[in-house]
Design a protein around this motif. Sequence first.
Motif, short mmCIF file in Angstrom:
data_model
loop_
_atom_site.label_atom_id
_atom_site.label_comp_id
_atom_site.label_asym_id
_atom_site.label_seq_id
_atom_site.Cartn_x
_atom_site.Cartn_y
_atom_site.Cartn_z
N VAL A 95 2.30 13.77 1.57
CA VAL A 95 2.91 15.58 0.85
C VAL A 95 3.08 16.11 1.31
O VAL A 95 3.97 16.97 1.78
N GLN A 96 2.06 16.72 1.78
CA GLN A 96 1.92 18.33 2.75
C GLN A 96 2.60 17.79 4.53
O GLN A 96 2.91 18.87 4.92
N SER A 97 2.40 16.26 4.88
CA SER A 97 3.58 16.44 5.55
C SER A 97 4.51 15.67 5.77
O SER A 97 5.17 14.94 6.66
N ARG A 98 4.85 15.23 4.61
CA ARG A 98 6.60 15.38 4.70
C ARG A 98 6.19 13.75 4.87
O ARG A 98 6.99 13.10 5.27
N ALA A 99 5.48 12.82 4.32
CA ALA A 99 5.17 11.51 4.88
C ALA A 99 3.92 10.53 3.51
O ALA A 99 3.98 11.16 2.12
N ARG A 100 4.03 8.92 3.61
CA ARG A 100 3.32 8.78 2.31
C ARG A 100 2.18 8.83 2.53
O ARG A 100 1.79 9.31 1.27
N TYR A 101 1.71 8.78 3.43
CA TYR A 101 0.21 8.87 3.71
C TYR A 101 -0.55 9.27 4.72
O TYR A 101 1.01 9.34 5.39
N ALA A 102 -1.20 10.16 4.69
CA ALA A 102 -1.27 11.13 6.12
C ALA A 102 -2.73 11.61 6.25
O ALA A 102 -3.80 11.54 4.84
N GLU A 103 -3.80 11.51 7.39
CA GLU A 103 -5.04 12.51 7.68
C GLU A 103 -4.78 13.27 7.67
O GLU A 103 -4.05 13.99 8.71
#
Length: 220
Positions: free
Chosen positions: A194-202
């Motif tokens: 959410v914070q990087s405008r993606a579905r998932y992120a690390e």
Amino acid sequence: MIPLHTGAIGSIAAIGAHCDDIAIGAGATLLQIARHNPGLVVHALVLTGAGTEREVEEKNAFAALFPHADVRLTVADLPDGHLPEHWGAVKRQLARFRGQCEPDLVLGPQRHDYHQDHRAVAELIPTEFRAHLVLGYEILKWESDLPNPALYVDIPSKLARKKAQLLAESYPSQSGRDWFDDEAFLGLMRIRGVQSRARYAEAYTVEKASLRPFGERSHH
């Protein structure tokens, strides 16, 4: 969000205080790196767990993370929970490890982790890897110490689920912990997405980086 690109990665160094730290903090990122960089060499150092079931679990996890890479994993036998008391031994392990590799990217714990072992390792990594991009991974646990990250790696949904599956299958000794489950790991990756405008992120803290806002041909 401004995308940054490392270019091809031929070698990485991954460092953890405990078996499972690296996979928890950077497992999906490592899956991505391995997928996009054939011929990858993985140098890994874990400071505790040698000679126990934890070492076996770590070797199984790395085999699952890097089925086609050249993995050079060292698991040391320093005392779990007491690394700050063995600062000199940790420093020597890191110095020896540094002498064996020249990585394009270094992954380790972040400086403000509340666990004393993680924090001790994080503070020593930049003293050995002085001219490298060092990213600090976050480790979900009971303490309220998640960082305010500066860098995000977008993770495809398939790889996010694969990370969660790999953790469950590779580390059965941790299955009784109330925070060690698919929902927790996928939930944090979803928040970072959410914070990087993606579905998932690390997400990672950045120890130090140098920006060149010009082309390679410029000499001014």
